[in-house]
Design a protein around this motif. Structure first.
Motif, PDB file in Angstrom:
ATOM      1  N   ASP A 162      -6.563  -2.747  10.272  1.00  0.00           N
ATOM      2  CA  ASP A 162      -5.280  -2.323   8.802  1.00  0.00           C
ATOM      3  C   ASP A 162      -4.165  -2.688   9.425  1.00  0.00           C
ATOM      4  O   ASP A 162      -3.634  -1.802   8.461  1.00  0.00           O
ATOM      5  CB  ASP A 162      -6.166  -0.826   8.971  1.00  0.00           C
ATOM      6  CG  ASP A 162      -7.490  -0.122   8.319  1.00  0.00           C
ATOM      7  OD1 ASP A 162      -7.486  -0.036   6.951  1.00  0.00           O
ATOM      8  OD2 ASP A 162      -9.154  -0.551   8.729  1.00  0.00           O
TER       9      ASP A 162
ATOM     10  N   SER B  36      -6.985   9.756  10.744  1.00  0.00           N
ATOM     11  CA  SER B  36      -7.328   8.532   9.795  1.00  0.00           C
ATOM     12  C   SER B  36      -6.991   7.305   9.453  1.00  0.00           C
ATOM     13  O   SER B  36      -5.922   8.368   9.023  1.00  0.00           O
ATOM     14  CB  SER B  36      -8.750   9.520   9.081  1.00  0.00           C
ATOM     15  OG  SER B  36      -8.538  10.125   9.006  1.00  0.00           O
ATOM     16  N   ALA B  37      -7.015   5.966   9.584  1.00  0.00           N
ATOM     17  CA  ALA B  37      -6.463   4.859   8.627  1.00  0.00           C
ATOM     18  C   ALA B  37      -6.018   5.430   7.925  1.00  0.00           C
ATOM     19  O   ALA B  37      -6.604   5.466   6.779  1.00  0.00           O
ATOM     20  CB  ALA B  37      -6.817   3.558   9.267  1.00  0.00           C
ATOM     21  N   TRP B  38      -4.629   4.750   6.878  1.00  0.00           N
ATOM     22  CA  TRP B  38      -4.483   4.859   5.638  1.00  0.00           C
ATOM     23  C   TRP B  38      -5.481   4.363   4.780  1.00  0.00           C
ATOM     24  O   TRP B  38      -5.969   3.313   5.005  1.00  0.00           O
ATOM     25  CB  TRP B  38      -3.032   4.047   5.344  1.00  0.00           C
ATOM     26  CG  TRP B  38      -2.651   3.648   4.275  1.00  0.00           C
ATOM     27  CD1 TRP B  38      -2.791   2.828   3.213  1.00  0.00           C
ATOM     28  CD2 TRP B  38      -1.523   5.021   4.105  1.00  0.00           C
ATOM     29  NE1 TRP B  38      -2.017   2.990   2.280  1.00  0.00           N
ATOM     30  CE2 TRP B  38      -0.741   4.431   2.329  1.00  0.00           C
ATOM     31  CE3 TRP B  38      -0.969   5.389   4.671  1.00  0.00           C
ATOM     32  CZ2 TRP B  38      -0.239   4.595   1.807  1.00  0.00           C
ATOM     33  CZ3 TRP B  38       0.116   6.072   3.767  1.00  0.00           C
ATOM     34  CH2 TRP B  38       1.163   6.010   2.859  1.00  0.00           C
ATOM     35  N   GLY B  39      -5.544   5.345   3.441  1.00  0.00           N
ATOM     36  CA  GLY B  39      -6.877   4.991   2.613  1.00  0.00           C
ATOM     37  C   GLY B  39      -7.807   5.666   3.721  1.00  0.00           C
ATOM     38  O   GLY B  39      -9.274   4.715   2.926  1.00  0.00           O
ATOM     39  N   ASP B  40      -8.959   5.576   4.355  1.00  0.00           N
ATOM     40  CA  ASP B  40     -10.090   6.383   5.148  1.00  0.00           C
ATOM     41  C   ASP B  40      -9.852   7.128   4.951  1.00  0.00           C
ATOM     42  O   ASP B  40      -9.445   8.142   4.954  1.00  0.00           O
ATOM     43  CB  ASP B  40     -10.345   5.227   6.300  1.00  0.00           C
ATOM     44  CG  ASP B  40     -10.820   5.789   7.230  1.00  0.00           C
ATOM     45  OD1 ASP B  40     -12.427   5.613   6.210  1.00  0.00           O
ATOM     46  OD2 ASP B  40     -11.260   6.041   7.942  1.00  0.00           O
TER      47      ASP B  40
ATOM     48  N   GLN C 102       0.672   3.275   8.769  1.00  0.00           N
ATOM     49  CA  GLN C 102      -1.225   2.486   8.269  1.00  0.00           C
ATOM     50  C   GLN C 102      -1.654   4.346   8.687  1.00  0.00           C
ATOM     51  O   GLN C 102      -2.916   3.948   9.199  1.00  0.00           O
ATOM     52  CB  GLN C 102      -1.470   1.262   8.500  1.00  0.00           C
ATOM     53  CG  GLN C 102      -1.417   0.471   7.240  1.00  0.00           C
ATOM     54  CD  GLN C 102      -1.730   0.488   6.052  1.00  0.00           C
ATOM     55  OE1 GLN C 102      -1.218   1.493   5.850  1.00  0.00           O
ATOM     56  NE2 GLN C 102      -2.613  -0.196   6.056  1.00  0.00           N
TER      57      GLN C 102
ATOM     58  N   GLU D  46      -3.842   6.610  -2.274  1.00  0.00           N
ATOM     59  CA  GLU D  46      -4.229   5.470  -0.656  1.00  0.00           C
ATOM     60  C   GLU D  46      -4.979   4.679  -0.773  1.00  0.00           C
ATOM     61  O   GLU D  46      -6.319   5.072  -0.705  1.00  0.00           O
ATOM     62  CB  GLU D  46      -4.010   6.900   0.338  1.00  0.00           C
ATOM     63  CG  GLU D  46      -3.441   6.532   1.627  1.00  0.00           C
ATOM     64  CD  GLU D  46      -3.288   7.511   2.366  1.00  0.00           C
ATOM     65  OE1 GLU D  46      -3.026   8.797   2.178  1.00  0.00           O
ATOM     66  OE2 GLU D  46      -4.593   7.595   3.160  1.00  0.00           O
ATOM     67  N   LEU D  47      -4.377   3.736  -0.481  1.00  0.00           N
ATOM     68  CA  LEU D  47      -5.753   1.856  -0.714  1.00  0.00           C
ATOM     69  C   LEU D  47      -5.868   1.995   0.370  1.00  0.00           C
ATOM     70  O   LEU D  47      -4.883   1.438   1.289  1.00  0.00           O
ATOM     71  CB  LEU D  47      -5.183   1.361  -1.627  1.00  0.00           C
ATOM     72  CG  LEU D  47      -4.797   1.611  -3.284  1.00  0.00           C
ATOM     73  CD1 LEU D  47      -4.289   0.538  -4.006  1.00  0.00           C
ATOM     74  CD2 LEU D  47      -6.422   2.622  -3.776  1.00  0.00           C
ATOM     75  N   ARG D  48      -7.178   2.158   0.830  1.00  0.00           N
ATOM     76  CA  ARG D  48      -7.252   1.024   2.420  1.00  0.00           C
ATOM     77  C   ARG D  48      -6.567  -0.437   2.585  1.00  0.00           C
ATOM     78  O   ARG D  48      -7.160  -0.966   1.391  1.00  0.00           O
ATOM     79  CB  ARG D  48      -8.421   1.130   2.428  1.00  0.00           C
ATOM     80  CG  ARG D  48      -9.197   0.588   3.882  1.00  0.00           C
ATOM     81  CD  ARG D  48      -9.489   1.904   4.832  1.00  0.00           C
ATOM     82  NE  ARG D  48      -9.641   1.393   6.214  1.00  0.00           N
ATOM     83  CZ  ARG D  48     -10.684   2.104   7.422  1.00  0.00           C
ATOM     84  NH1 ARG D  48     -10.913   2.776   6.316  1.00  0.00           N
ATOM     85  NH2 ARG D  48     -10.504   1.938   8.193  1.00  0.00           N
TER      86      ARG D  48
ATOM     87  N   LEU E   3       0.265  -1.011   0.286  1.00  0.00           N
ATOM     88  CA  LEU E   3      -0.319  -0.142  -0.362  1.00  0.00           C
ATOM     89  C   LEU E   3       1.170   1.255  -0.209  1.00  0.00           C
ATOM     90  O   LEU E   3       0.255   2.444  -1.096  1.00  0.00           O
ATOM     91  CB  LEU E   3      -1.363  -0.057   1.037  1.00  0.00           C
ATOM     92  CG  LEU E   3      -2.228  -1.307   1.327  1.00  0.00           C
ATOM     93  CD1 LEU E   3      -2.326  -1.041   2.247  1.00  0.00           C
ATOM     94  CD2 LEU E   3      -2.637  -1.286  -0.071  1.00  0.00           C
ATOM     95  N   GLN E   4       2.402   1.200   0.829  1.00  0.00           N
ATOM     96  CA  GLN E   4       2.386   2.373   0.576  1.00  0.00           C
ATOM     97  C   GLN E   4       3.557   2.176   0.000  1.00  0.00           C
ATOM     98  O   GLN E   4       3.997   3.682  -0.978  1.00  0.00           O
ATOM     99  CB  GLN E   4       4.270   2.021   1.948  1.00  0.00           C
ATOM    100  CG  GLN E   4       3.753   2.105   3.435  1.00  0.00           C
ATOM    101  CD  GLN E   4       1.983   1.117   3.685  1.00  0.00           C
ATOM    102  OE1 GLN E   4       2.375   0.591   3.362  1.00  0.00           O
ATOM    103  NE2 GLN E   4       1.231   1.844   4.633  1.00  0.00           N
TER     104      GLN E   4
ATOM    105  N   LYS F  99       0.716   4.529  -2.729  1.00  0.00           N
ATOM    106  CA  LYS F  99       1.225   5.098  -3.009  1.00  0.00           C
ATOM    107  C   LYS F  99       2.016   5.989  -3.434  1.00  0.00           C
ATOM    108  O   LYS F  99       1.986   7.138  -4.107  1.00  0.00           O
ATOM    109  CB  LYS F  99       1.201   5.694  -1.637  1.00  0.00           C
ATOM    110  CG  LYS F  99       0.706   7.163  -0.697  1.00  0.00           C
ATOM    111  CD  LYS F  99      -0.851   7.990  -0.800  1.00  0.00           C
ATOM    112  CE  LYS F  99      -0.099   9.522  -0.620  1.00  0.00           C
ATOM    113  NZ  LYS F  99      -0.885   9.880   0.370  1.00  0.00           N
TER     114      LYS F  99
END
Lengths: 423, 361
Positions: A386, B296-300, A360, A233-235, A223-224, A227
């Motif tokens: 997460d 906020s959490a990553w991607g949220d 995260q 930025e994907l959850r 994910l990092q 980005k």
């Protein structure tokens, strides 16, 4: 984000050496998720590259790394293995004919599955599932050369010495996916590799982009990395291909080369041997299933768990090993011989360093609080799910609070709860 | 079998954090000893000895932990406590303050890190309440006759222009509390802690920005306050890790609100204790602020609208508390807050905190 002083000095410029095969192999049967079942019988003679275990789609497949005899189905620790005795005769099954120029997505998926290709970055996620993209259009194909684990140089070595194999495999994948842009993500400390990558890509008329990434941890987290390269930025839990992105590790790409150009399954990988308790840091090509005692002996290190911590994988995310028979797996990028760590275990002083370094953007200290209190609702609302388990919080914690232990415990409690609510 | 990570950074333990705070305070401590000689030296020695003793005995007795004096936090508390006092505070009161700081500031909360309030400031309030006649007398601040090294001697100003006098007041002056003699050293200590990443810039920046901004408002300039005291509190006390928020945005808000409350208290006529009151008041809201401003959490995707209302409510609560403190101060009722605090803490320790002593948080 966290920056860890580089510990790669010993291994960064090392050549890839080959390691003498051991007499005994222990082939792991635990897959990415679920278990594989042996498809051979005890006492059966197997040939090199022969399929010996397979499981449900999400588990993976295992192939014999050498020819020999299946001696037993055994357990080490609490994991199941096939014990294979090497006959040192190197009898191979014939490679099926395969024309790399005729390949399409469907054939590729089948090949990757048949060859048991799994993510070499550590997760061991079955690669063919990444290429099961349905109708999604891939716009960016990222190769993850960000080896952020402080001791490891396995991917660096591959990019340095086997770049042409990597690029040829990349070209095939690009064709199959309908010509997405190819981006190699490499860290700043490896920036000299950029020219090498670009020059070699030009030789085979492959357009690639090389992106230099900061030397932070965990830059290699999927994910990092996404980005850094695409600004998206994907959850955690989203599937990158739904956003037109597909990420493969460098080690995985090397295995794809063998599958596509040689029709050979994944039976070996590059492993960095290093650590602060050994003077012999080297990079080896090692067969999957090789017990670590064999590696340690050949490298003049020895199994000495009283004085050392032996770690499979990296120092940040690896697992400490309690049996010398434990073998190299498809995701093991390193074998580290480390000094035993003395930890203080003071109270949390709310310094907030764990929050500062969490990639995260979570609050790791709250996981400890709520796990101790068994407060599952709060664990959930603080987004424990997460967490990518990178260990940055536990690394930076001045009080040595048992962050990772509490995170793992909390996650187990949460998934038990989720299962219960499903029933 | 231990879990990853298997490596740790060097020089990053809790002890090292405390050591850095002591190092940052050292110049301030030394110049104070210079200014008032044995008077201040004995105050420091008393506070440190009593704090360490109290830490060892009370921690062993109440927490069943025998090595907590090694973490260094008792020394930090003792130093900070003396720095907020007049050099004329009698030693038995200093000793009482140091012991109260350790017991009611830290041990009864369950030990280092679990305290809601800054121990040194808590200790100071105990002194003010239990030795009110001495601690609030104006005699306490008539220190001129006790100065060992007057500023003229240390900094013989070549000319007596306003500018050079202003400058020398920044470097060394001998009025005010023990920790207020050198703005220069306070700032240098702060810079050291910033460079070593022992404090973050958020709280000092937000606090000073808001306070300065409020001073610019019409009518704000006549406020009577001590710049050195403001800086000392901002850099070394408002940033105290256990009693301040842990999230970056939380720290910004916390700093802003502390600055605002300091301003309100000074404006409302609180004479010496505006810093202590403001910081202690915000300490009480620290955890709430930390959580309210969690990232906020990553991607949220952040929904700012959802966060506005709770923050507004929180602000109202803090302002309400500030005005409540002001009223209590006005009616001379602050001591009852401390009595209630003692009652609360002893009950809480007996029924809750004592059962969680071995929890890391």
């Amino acid at each position: 984000m966290l920056s860890i002083p580089s510990l790669k000095k010993e291994t960064k410029k090392k050549q890839i050496e080959s390691l003498e095969d051991p007499a005994d192999f222990y082939i792991p049967l635990s897959g990415y998720k679920g278990m594989m079942e042996p498809v051979v019988k005890i006492g059966e003679t197997v040939k090199k590259y022969q399929l010996i275990a397979e499981g449900p789609n999400i588990a993976g497949k295992m192939h014999a790394p050498v020819s020999g005899i299946v001696n037993a189905f055994t357990t080490i620790g609490n994991k199941a293995f096939i014990h294979l005795i090497n006959d040192f005769r190197e009898i191979e099954i014939p490679a099926p004919y395969f024309d790399a120029s005729q390949i399409n997505l469907e054939i590729l998926q089948q090949t990757l599955s048949d060859c048991g290709i799994q993510g070499a970055g550590g997760s061991q996620f079955p690669t063919h599932l990444k290429y099961t993209i349905g109708k999604e259009k891939i716009n960016t194909l990222i190769f993850n050369g960000a080896e952020c684990e402080p001791y490891l140089s396995s991917d660096t070595a591959l990019m340095q010495y086997e770049i042409s194999e990597l690029l040829q495999a990349a070209k095939v994948l690009q064709n199959v996916l309908g010509s997405p842009e190819i981006v190699f993500g490499i860290e700043k400390h490896n920036k000299t590799l950029k020219t090498l990558l670009l020059e070699n890509a030009q030789k085979i008329q492959l357009a690639v982009k090389v992106q230099i990434l900061p030397d932070t941890y965990p830059q290699g987290g999927e994910l990092q990395l996404i980005k850094s390269i695409t600004k998206l930025e994907l959850r955690k839990g989203t599937i990158p291909s739904q956003y037109g992105i597909l990420v493969n590790n460098i080690g995985t790409l090397r295995a794809v080369y063998d599958a596509v150009f040689k029709s050979r399954p994944m039976i070996e990988r590059i492993v960095t041997i290093s650590g602060n308790s050994t003077s012999k840091s080297r990079i080896f090509r090692i067969k999957i299933g090789t017990p670590i005692a064999h590696i340690l002996n050949l490298n003049d290190n020895h199994w000495n768990p009283e004085k050392q911590t032996i770690v499979m994988g990296g120092a940040m995310m690896g697992k400490s090993i309690d049996s010398p028979l434990q073998p190299i797996e498809k995701g093991s990028g390193g074998l580290l011989i480390l000094k035993k760590l003395k930890t203080a275990a003071n109270n949390c002083i709310k310094c907030g360093f764990c929050i500062d370094v969490c990639p995260q953007k979570l609050m790791p200290l709250e996981f400890v609080r709520h796990n101790i209190d068994d407060d599952l609702k709060s664990l959930h609302s603080f987004n424990l799910q997460d967490c990518i388990e990178c260990g940055a919080c536990a690394y930076i914690c001045p009080s040595d609070v048992a962050l990772m232990e509490n995170i793992f415990e909390g996650k187990i409690k949460l998934s038990a709860l989720a299962e219960k609510s499903l029933q | 079998m231990k879990t990853a990570p298997f490596i740790k950074p060097k020089f990053n333990s809790t002890q090292k954090v405390m050591l850095d705070v002591v190092l940052a305070l050292l110049p301030i401590v030394i110049i104070a000893c210079f200014a008032y000689g044995s008077l201040v030296i004995i105050q420091f020695l008393t506070a440190i000895t009593v704090a360490l003793l109290a830490e060892f005995v009370l921690s062993a007795f109440l927490l069943k932990k025998y090595n907590t004096i090694l973490d260094g936090s008792a020394v930090v508390t003792a130093l900070l406590l003396v720095l907020t006092l007049s050099p004329l505070v009698p030693l038995h009161i200093v000793a009482f303050g140091a012991a109260a700081a350790i017991l009611f500031g830290k041990i009864l909360w369950g030990g280092l890190g679990k305290n809601t309030f800054n121990p040194a400031l808590a200790g100071r309030e105990f002194m003010s309440v239990f030795f009110a006649s001495i601690m609030t007398s104006s005699e306490l601040w008539k220190t001129k006759g006790f100065v060992k090294t007057p500023s003229e001697q240390l900094l013989p100003a070549a000319d007596h222009s306003v500018f050079s006098e202003y400058l020398s007041a920044m470097v060394y002056k001998t009025s005010g509390a023990v920790g207020e003699y050198s703005i220069l050293f306070i700032v240098l200590g702060g810079l050291y802690l910033l460079l070593r990443n022992r404090i973050s810039w958020h709280i000092p920046f937000a606090l000073l920005a808001v306070f300065t901004l409020l001073l610019w408002l019409p009518g704000g300039t006549q406020l009577h306050y001590s710049t050195a005291g403001l800086l000392l509190g901002t850099i070394f006390m408002a940033t105290d890790m256990p009693s301040s928020p842990a999230t970056p945005n939380g720290k910004l808000y916390y700093g802003m609100m502390t600055g605002l409350v300091i301003f309100i208290l000074i404006k409302g006529g609180v004479q010496f204790e505006y810093m202590s009151y403001a910081i202690l008041l915000l300490n009480a809201f620290s955890h709430q602020i930390s959580i309210q401003f969690r990232p906020s959490a990553w991607g949220d995707p952040t929904d700012w609208k959802q966060k506005v209302e709770p923050v507004f409510n929180l602000t109202i609560k803090i302002l309400g508390a500030a005005f409540a403190v002001l009223s209590l101060y006005y009616y001379d009722l602050i001591q009852y807050v401390v009595f209630l605090y003692i009652l609360y803490l002893i009950t809480k320790f007996n029924f809750s905190f004592s059962k969680k002593i071995n929890n890391a948080i």
